[in-house]
Design a protein around this motif. Structure first.
Motif, PDB file in Angstrom:
ATOM      1  N   ALA A   1       0.958  -1.176  -0.014  1.00  0.00           N
ATOM      2  CA  ALA A   1       0.074   0.158   0.104  1.00  0.00           C
ATOM      3  C   ALA A   1       0.923   1.170   0.082  1.00  0.00           C
ATOM      4  O   ALA A   1       1.929   1.215   0.749  1.00  0.00           O
ATOM      5  N   SER A   2       0.423   2.319  -0.580  1.00  0.00           N
ATOM      6  CA  SER A   2       1.213   3.223  -1.042  1.00  0.00           C
ATOM      7  C   SER A   2       0.817   4.638  -0.224  1.00  0.00           C
ATOM      8  O   SER A   2       1.470   5.674  -0.352  1.00  0.00           O
ATOM      9  N   TRP A   3      -0.402   4.750   0.392  1.00  0.00           N
ATOM     10  CA  TRP A   3      -0.990   5.771   1.142  1.00  0.00           C
ATOM     11  C   TRP A   3      -2.151   5.351   1.866  1.00  0.00           C
ATOM     12  O   TRP A   3      -2.530   4.194   1.719  1.00  0.00           O
ATOM     13  N   TRP A   4      -2.640   6.287   2.767  1.00  0.00           N
ATOM     14  CA  TRP A   4      -3.674   5.675   3.701  1.00  0.00           C
ATOM     15  C   TRP A   4      -5.088   5.024   2.975  1.00  0.00           C
ATOM     16  O   TRP A   4      -5.372   4.031   3.530  1.00  0.00           O
ATOM     17  N   GLU A   5      -5.448   5.666   1.919  1.00  0.00           N
ATOM     18  CA  GLU A   5      -6.590   4.774   1.456  1.00  0.00           C
ATOM     19  C   GLU A   5      -6.243   3.855   0.995  1.00  0.00           C
ATOM     20  O   GLU A   5      -7.213   2.647   0.945  1.00  0.00           O
ATOM     21  N   THR A   6      -5.175   3.462   0.258  1.00  0.00           N
ATOM     22  CA  THR A   6      -4.856   2.139  -0.389  1.00  0.00           C
ATOM     23  C   THR A   6      -4.578   1.100   0.750  1.00  0.00           C
ATOM     24  O   THR A   6      -4.605   0.028   0.406  1.00  0.00           O
ATOM     25  N   ALA A   7      -4.116   1.632   1.896  1.00  0.00           N
ATOM     26  CA  ALA A   7      -3.686   0.811   3.163  1.00  0.00           C
ATOM     27  C   ALA A   7      -4.974   0.221   3.483  1.00  0.00           C
ATOM     28  O   ALA A   7      -5.156  -1.086   3.889  1.00  0.00           O
ATOM     29  N   GLU A   8      -6.297   0.799   3.362  1.00  0.00           N
ATOM     30  CA  GLU A   8      -7.654   0.017   3.526  1.00  0.00           C
ATOM     31  C   GLU A   8      -7.607  -0.933   2.581  1.00  0.00           C
ATOM     32  O   GLU A   8      -8.335  -2.021   2.752  1.00  0.00           O
ATOM     33  N   TRP A   9      -7.365  -0.650   1.267  1.00  0.00           N
ATOM     34  CA  TRP A   9      -7.614  -1.430   0.142  1.00  0.00           C
ATOM     35  C   TRP A   9      -6.596  -2.753   0.395  1.00  0.00           C
ATOM     36  O   TRP A   9      -7.520  -3.870   0.327  1.00  0.00           O
ATOM     37  N   VAL A  10      -5.831  -2.817   0.666  1.00  0.00           N
ATOM     38  CA  VAL A  10      -4.621  -3.840   1.050  1.00  0.00           C
ATOM     39  C   VAL A  10      -5.191  -4.558   2.310  1.00  0.00           C
ATOM     40  O   VAL A  10      -4.808  -5.821   2.143  1.00  0.00           O
ATOM     41  N   TYR A  11      -5.540  -3.944   3.168  1.00  0.00           N
ATOM     42  CA  TYR A  11      -5.878  -4.864   4.467  1.00  0.00           C
ATOM     43  C   TYR A  11      -7.070  -5.724   4.457  1.00  0.00           C
ATOM     44  O   TYR A  11      -6.994  -6.727   4.741  1.00  0.00           O
ATOM     45  N   ALA A  12      -7.878  -5.300   3.190  1.00  0.00           N
ATOM     46  CA  ALA A  12      -8.853  -6.294   2.770  1.00  0.00           C
ATOM     47  C   ALA A  12      -8.795  -7.289   1.917  1.00  0.00           C
ATOM     48  O   ALA A  12      -9.405  -7.944   1.611  1.00  0.00           O
ATOM     49  N   LEU A  13      -7.570  -7.234   1.433  1.00  0.00           N
ATOM     50  CA  LEU A  13      -7.118  -8.528   0.558  1.00  0.00           C
ATOM     51  C   LEU A  13      -6.903  -9.695   0.939  1.00  0.00           C
ATOM     52  O   LEU A  13      -6.568  -9.772   2.282  1.00  0.00           O
ATOM     53  N   GLY A  14      -7.175 -10.502   0.223  1.00  0.00           N
ATOM     54  CA  GLY A  14      -6.840 -12.133   0.672  1.00  0.00           C
ATOM     55  C   GLY A  14      -5.327 -12.347   0.966  1.00  0.00           C
ATOM     56  O   GLY A  14      -4.659 -11.574   0.197  1.00  0.00           O
ATOM     57  N   GLY A  15      -5.273 -13.234   1.354  1.00  0.00           N
ATOM     58  CA  GLY A  15      -3.777 -13.895   1.744  1.00  0.00           C
ATOM     59  C   GLY A  15      -2.881 -14.252   0.567  1.00  0.00           C
ATOM     60  O   GLY A  15      -1.668 -14.056   0.692  1.00  0.00           O
ATOM     61  N   SER A  16      -3.565 -14.723  -0.524  1.00  0.00           N
ATOM     62  CA  SER A  16      -2.805 -15.101  -1.655  1.00  0.00           C
ATOM     63  C   SER A  16      -2.269 -13.896  -2.480  1.00  0.00           C
ATOM     64  O   SER A  16      -1.432 -14.174  -3.269  1.00  0.00           O
ATOM     65  N   LYS A  17      -2.500 -12.652  -1.987  1.00  0.00           N
ATOM     66  CA  LYS A  17      -1.975 -11.341  -2.765  1.00  0.00           C
ATOM     67  C   LYS A  17      -0.859 -11.088  -2.132  1.00  0.00           C
ATOM     68  O   LYS A  17       0.007 -10.291  -2.818  1.00  0.00           O
ATOM     69  N   GLY A  18      -0.261 -11.622  -1.255  1.00  0.00           N
ATOM     70  CA  GLY A  18       1.026 -11.488  -0.417  1.00  0.00           C
ATOM     71  C   GLY A  18       1.105 -10.815   0.783  1.00  0.00           C
ATOM     72  O   GLY A  18      -0.151 -10.589   1.425  1.00  0.00           O
ATOM     73  N   ALA A  19       2.216 -11.053   1.249  1.00  0.00           N
ATOM     74  CA  ALA A  19       2.537 -10.187   2.885  1.00  0.00           C
ATOM     75  C   ALA A  19       2.097  -8.821   2.646  1.00  0.00           C
ATOM     76  O   ALA A  19       2.417  -7.970   1.545  1.00  0.00           O
ATOM     77  N   LYS A  20       1.400  -8.163   3.636  1.00  0.00           N
ATOM     78  CA  LYS A  20       0.803  -6.976   3.460  1.00  0.00           C
ATOM     79  C   LYS A  20       1.800  -5.799   4.022  1.00  0.00           C
ATOM     80  O   LYS A  20       2.218  -6.044   5.064  1.00  0.00           O
TER      81      LYS A  20
END
Length: 363
Positions: free
Chosen positions: A97-116
């Motif tokens: 994630a590269s800023w606060w809003e994208t952090a929300e998006w990354v937090y909601a991703l499944g585990g297969s998308k990688g270490a967050k």
């Protein structure tokens, strides 16, 4: 590693520039890198109606230039402005994630998308943002990488996260450089233009007006990715360069005897570093990287935030130096960056990503 970067709408901001540099260098090292971002938001209905009533027609969001252009990276832009979801990303080892809003998006991703990972380039708690949501992202269990010591301290002390990697930004020596030089025939000061209040351009303009009392023939140079036409109290005698080519920016820095930055807050302040790489001493408020790098009256000048008088006096001190003393100050500013390189920063960033993978496997 397979690495995905989740970005906001891309443009010419410093934050996108840093991500672009890391993405390119990681790809060149053999990693599989994907970047995903939404397009610019479409104007709202009332904005569209207002445009029509003014005779400007039905507006559409226009694609913008960005630091990702021309790098040959795998950058995928969504069909509409919306959050990035699992279906938009490949399975990977790391998702950043590269800023606060994208952090929300990354937090909601499944585990297969990688270490967050949360790549933090500023403490984004501004009045024009939903502050509570932004603050909440710093409490999310994402592996944090920060670009400056002040951000490391905030993550440690304000958010209780002591497992944070610090990877400082650097400067591209092939792009930002200058031969040793003396003072300009006409005393010259420069600054970066931006509309954001926290950039302190209003303070810079006030300081320059004070400076002109003692140096009435002062030459002022500025550049930026937005035109200053609507900026309050803009001085039309300023030589303004709108979105100059990246290769030309070093020439603007190198035409200056001093570079001023009056930010009220900064994540890092890349232009300050770039100016110093071009042998231009800086006068800066205590915001971002200059707090770590500048020792007043040794390799530049530091002032308190919003201190117009101190900024003007600091710039006057630099401009009043004799030729030999200015050359010595210029050299010390340049030597401040002696050990800085994007290659080294990329090695540290790569190591931080591997730390995130190792940490995620322990959970």
């Amino acid at each position: 590693m397979k690495i995905s970067f989740v970005l906001p709408t891309v443009g010419m901001s410093g934050g996108i520039k840093v991500v672009a540099i890391y993405a390119k260098m990681l790809a060149d090292k053999g990693h599989e890198v994907v970047l995903v971002s939404p397009p610019p938001q479409q104007p709202g209905f009332f904005q569209k109606v207002k445009s029509v009533l003014k005779g400007s027609g039905w507006p559409q969001a226009k694609p913008t230039k960005s630091h990702l252009d021309g790098l040959g990276l795998n950058h995928q832009v969504l069909d509409t402005y919306r959050p990035v979801t699992d279906k938009d990303l490949p399975d990977a080892d790391i998702v950043v994630a590269s800023w606060w809003e994208t952090a929300e998006w990354v937090y909601a991703l499944g585990g297969s998308k990688g270490a967050k990972v949360y790549f933090i380039q500023h403490h984004e708690v501004f009045d024009f943002l939903p502050v509570e949501r932004a603050e909440a992202t710093y409490r999310m269990p994402l592996h944090k990488i920060v670009i400056a010591k002040w951000l490391l301290d905030i993550m440690n002390h304000q958010y209780g996260d002591s497992h944070v990697d610090l990877v400082s930004n650097s400067v591209d020596r092939q792009q930002f450089y200058a031969e040793p030089r003396g003072k300009q025939p006409v005393p010259t000061i420069g600054f970066l233009f931006a509309y954001a209040d926290f950039k302190g351009v209003d303070v810079t303009l006030k300081a320059i007006q004070k400076l002109k009392v003692t140096i009435p023939h002062l030459r002022v140079i500025s550049f930026g990715s937005f035109k200053p036409d609507d900026f309050p109290h803009w001085d039309k005698t300023i030589e303004f360069y709108y979105s100059p080519a990246q290769d030309n920016i070093r020439n603007l820095y190198a035409q200056c005897d001093v570079w001023m930055t009056a930010s009220r807050t900064e994540g890092f302040n890349l232009p300050a570093m770039e100016a110093m790489a071009c042998r231009t001493p800086i006068v800066s408020t205590k915001a971002g990287w200059p707090m770590e790098a500048i020792e007043s009256f040794k390799n530049g000048v530091l002032t308190e935030v919003d201190d117009v008088d101190a900024l003007a006096k600091g710039a006057e001190w630099v401009l009043s130096l004799n030729e030999d003393d200015w050359k010595a100050l210029s050299l010390r500013a340049y030597e401040t960056l002696a050990e800085s390189s994007w290659a080294h920063s990329t090695e540290l960033f790569e190591k931080a990503l591997k730390n995130a993978i190792a940490t995620s496997r322990k959970k």
